[in-house]
Design a protein around this motif. Sequence first.
Motif, PDB file in Angstrom:
ATOM      1  N   SER A 363       0.800  -1.225   0.000  1.00  0.00           N
ATOM      2  CA  SER A 363       0.000   0.000   0.000  1.00  0.00           C
ATOM      3  C   SER A 363       0.830   1.272   0.000  1.00  0.00           C
ATOM      4  N   SER A 364       2.140   1.176   0.297  1.00  0.00           N
ATOM      5  CA  SER A 364       2.974   2.378   0.331  1.00  0.00           C
ATOM      6  C   SER A 364       3.807   2.557  -0.933  1.00  0.00           C
ATOM      7  N   ILE A 365       3.640   1.666  -1.891  1.00  0.00           N
ATOM      8  CA  ILE A 365       4.353   1.779  -3.169  1.00  0.00           C
ATOM      9  C   ILE A 365       3.400   2.306  -4.222  1.00  0.00           C
ATOM     10  N   SER A 366       3.812   3.306  -4.949  1.00  0.00           N
ATOM     11  CA  SER A 366       2.934   3.938  -5.941  1.00  0.00           C
ATOM     12  C   SER A 366       2.960   3.181  -7.271  1.00  0.00           C
ATOM     13  N   TRP A 367       1.894   3.370  -8.044  1.00  0.00           N
ATOM     14  CA  TRP A 367       1.828   2.773  -9.384  1.00  0.00           C
ATOM     15  C   TRP A 367       2.954   3.301 -10.262  1.00  0.00           C
ATOM     16  N   ALA A 368       3.236   4.568 -10.174  1.00  0.00           N
ATOM     17  CA  ALA A 368       4.262   5.175 -11.026  1.00  0.00           C
ATOM     18  C   ALA A 368       5.621   4.534 -10.807  1.00  0.00           C
ATOM     19  N   ALA A 369       5.947   4.243  -9.560  1.00  0.00           N
ATOM     20  CA  ALA A 369       7.233   3.607  -9.266  1.00  0.00           C
ATOM     21  C   ALA A 369       7.231   2.138  -9.670  1.00  0.00           C
ATOM     22  N   ALA A 370       6.109   1.462  -9.431  1.00  0.00           N
ATOM     23  CA  ALA A 370       6.032   0.024  -9.731  1.00  0.00           C
ATOM     24  C   ALA A 370       6.098  -0.249 -11.220  1.00  0.00           C
ATOM     25  N   ILE A 371       5.441   0.585 -12.014  1.00  0.00           N
ATOM     26  CA  ILE A 371       5.369   0.341 -13.459  1.00  0.00           C
ATOM     27  C   ILE A 371       6.743   0.467 -14.111  1.00  0.00           C
ATOM     28  N   LYS A 372       7.639   1.205 -13.493  1.00  0.00           N
ATOM     29  CA  LYS A 372       8.977   1.367 -14.052  1.00  0.00           C
ATOM     30  C   LYS A 372       9.771   0.058 -14.021  1.00  0.00           C
ATOM     31  N   LEU A 373       9.383  -0.857 -13.146  1.00  0.00           N
ATOM     32  CA  LEU A 373      10.073  -2.152 -13.067  1.00  0.00           C
ATOM     33  C   LEU A 373       9.511  -3.168 -14.061  1.00  0.00           C
ATOM     34  N   GLN A 374       8.307  -2.922 -14.552  1.00  0.00           N
ATOM     35  CA  GLN A 374       7.632  -3.941 -15.374  1.00  0.00           C
ATOM     36  C   GLN A 374       8.430  -4.314 -16.611  1.00  0.00           C
ATOM     37  N   ALA A 375       9.008  -3.330 -17.259  1.00  0.00           N
ATOM     38  CA  ALA A 375       9.735  -3.602 -18.505  1.00  0.00           C
ATOM     39  C   ALA A 375      11.059  -4.313 -18.266  1.00  0.00           C
ATOM     40  N   ARG A 376      11.501  -4.354 -17.009  1.00  0.00           N
ATOM     41  CA  ARG A 376      12.811  -4.931 -16.703  1.00  0.00           C
ATOM     42  C   ARG A 376      12.744  -6.412 -16.313  1.00  0.00           C
ATOM     43  N   VAL A 377      11.526  -6.927 -16.084  1.00  0.00           N
ATOM     44  CA  VAL A 377      11.377  -8.320 -15.637  1.00  0.00           C
ATOM     45  C   VAL A 377      10.384  -9.047 -16.530  1.00  0.00           C
ATOM     46  N   SER A 378      10.454 -10.367 -16.518  1.00  0.00           N
ATOM     47  CA  SER A 378       9.536 -11.163 -17.341  1.00  0.00           C
ATOM     48  C   SER A 378       8.216 -11.433 -16.629  1.00  0.00           C
ATOM     49  N   HIS A 379       8.242 -11.429 -15.283  1.00  0.00           N
ATOM     50  CA  HIS A 379       7.006 -11.622 -14.513  1.00  0.00           C
ATOM     51  C   HIS A 379       6.886 -10.494 -13.499  1.00  0.00           C
ATOM     52  N   TRP A 380       5.736  -9.802 -13.507  1.00  0.00           N
ATOM     53  CA  TRP A 380       5.545  -8.606 -12.679  1.00  0.00           C
ATOM     54  C   TRP A 380       4.119  -8.575 -12.167  1.00  0.00           C
ATOM     55  N   GLU A 381       3.962  -8.455 -10.852  1.00  0.00           N
ATOM     56  CA  GLU A 381       2.636  -8.316 -10.247  1.00  0.00           C
ATOM     57  C   GLU A 381       2.666  -7.170  -9.257  1.00  0.00           C
ATOM     58  N   TYR A 382       1.622  -6.339  -9.289  1.00  0.00           N
ATOM     59  CA  TYR A 382       1.577  -5.202  -8.369  1.00  0.00           C
ATOM     60  C   TYR A 382       0.135  -4.828  -8.047  1.00  0.00           C
ATOM     61  N   SER A 383      -0.111  -4.469  -6.798  1.00  0.00           N
ATOM     62  CA  SER A 383      -1.360  -3.838  -6.390  1.00  0.00           C
ATOM     63  C   SER A 383      -1.092  -3.091  -5.099  1.00  0.00           C
ATOM     64  N   ASN A 384      -1.883  -2.068  -4.834  1.00  0.00           N
ATOM     65  CA  ASN A 384      -1.707  -1.307  -3.589  1.00  0.00           C
ATOM     66  C   ASN A 384      -2.961  -1.361  -2.730  1.00  0.00           C
ATOM     67  N   PHE A 385      -3.670  -2.508  -2.805  1.00  0.00           N
ATOM     68  CA  PHE A 385      -4.856  -2.689  -1.987  1.00  0.00           C
ATOM     69  C   PHE A 385      -4.471  -2.873  -0.526  1.00  0.00           C
ATOM     70  N   ASN A 386      -5.477  -2.839   0.320  1.00  0.00           N
ATOM     71  CA  ASN A 386      -5.249  -3.085   1.739  1.00  0.00           C
ATOM     72  C   ASN A 386      -4.774  -4.520   1.935  1.00  0.00           C
ATOM     73  N   PRO A 387      -3.661  -4.743   2.611  1.00  0.00           N
ATOM     74  CA  PRO A 387      -3.104  -6.095   2.756  1.00  0.00           C
ATOM     75  C   PRO A 387      -4.058  -7.086   3.393  1.00  0.00           C
ATOM     76  N   SER A 388      -4.815  -6.670   4.400  1.00  0.00           N
ATOM     77  CA  SER A 388      -5.688  -7.626   5.084  1.00  0.00           C
ATOM     78  C   SER A 388      -6.721  -8.213   4.139  1.00  0.00           C
ATOM     79  N   SER A 389      -7.323  -7.384   3.277  1.00  0.00           N
ATOM     80  CA  SER A 389      -8.317  -7.901   2.343  1.00  0.00           C
ATOM     81  C   SER A 389      -7.682  -8.782   1.286  1.00  0.00           C
ATOM     82  N   CYS A 390      -6.485  -8.423   0.837  1.00  0.00           N
ATOM     83  CA  CYS A 390      -5.778  -9.227  -0.183  1.00  0.00           C
ATOM     84  C   CYS A 390      -5.520 -10.633   0.317  1.00  0.00           C
TER      85      CYS A 390
END
Length: 397
Positions: A363-390
């Motif tokens: 929840s403390s990592i932004s989409w803008a920062a996370a998306i920058k890693l997507q092109a560098r890896v073959s498998h990428w998963e990200y969400s910033n939902f509330n951890p308890s519900s996830c």
Amino acid sequence: MMIQRITEGCPCLLYLNLSSTLVTDHSLKAIFRNCLSLQYLSLAHCRRFTDEGFLCLTTEKGARNLTHLNLSECSQMTANGFRYISAGCPSLTEVVINDMPTLSDSCVLALLTSCYCLSSVSLLWCPNLSDVAIKGIAKASNLKFFSIEGNNQITDVSWQALCSHSQGLCRLQAADCPGMTDDSLRYVASLKSLKYLDISLCSRVSDAGIKCLTDGSSTDELHHLSISRCCLVTDNSVRRIARRLRKLYHLNLSYCERLTDPAVELLSGSSICSLDLSGCNIQDQGLAALQRIHLKKIVLAECVNITDTGMEMSDMAVLYLTSGSQYLRELDMSGCTLLTDRSLRHLKRICPPLTSIRMTCCSSISWAAAIKLQARVSHWEYSNFNPSSCFDCSANQ
């Protein structure tokens, strides 16, 4: 009609997977009448056939070469159906009967009437089976693979019988079986070829049981060990695992609530390449010890005490995680709510060789920062939902 045409037109068929289809007894009769060479048959999640579909096995010769049969979730089956299968499938070596709440001891014993070649049995989520069924399997088989999960009726008696009659057992899955105790592991420790052991959610296993295992006959064979949610296990067990299991590749310690930072330090110099610490009370100091373990995969999901500091401190984890590690390939830090965009800037340094990153419910990592890693890896998963519900959702699934 379709199954009849296929079986008549393909009499040399060896493999047939009909999982989750609408096949009936007529289909089974066509299969056993026409496919005399059939070796693999899956009827998993098929609910429209009955015991009568297998009655022809007592007269037809179509299943004489069948070695693998999957009947998972076919809860309409009774002991009669399993008796017909036993009579008509003398070559059967692998049976998969998962997700069968109606499966009883009498069904298993009926299957064992004439099946003397079984080497692999899977009984996941069959809660009504007792020691009677497992003792029957032990006496009638020489197993290499055995899986059972979600059963609270089997006791030490089952493990004693199974391990004494199947000394060649190399894969044992016994997750969520509360009847497994330290005494059970003493019997498991007698196995000489055990390579895979999963005793997750066996809440009565303690350090004493792990000591039996690490002093046992498979110390040079075991390469996969899962003791997830074994709440009585402490750092002492980790010390013995690291010292005694010299060929261990994967270790799952997730949600072992008594483990502390020194537990990670104790793994230094071990053979472990894949480590799951999800939900453990590991902090930045423990994370720093990873630099001395040649990991290819690390799972830190729900390690809520890990912060940016643990990911970047130059005298600690950064030496491992952000200084161009030649080993790390997969990283899961889902649910680590204290990690921020600052950590991702450091992770960029090791993409590649890091090829897979999972950071769901961060929840403390932004989409803008996370998306920058997507092109560098073959498998990428990200969400910033509330951890308890996830993680509540994941647990329910």
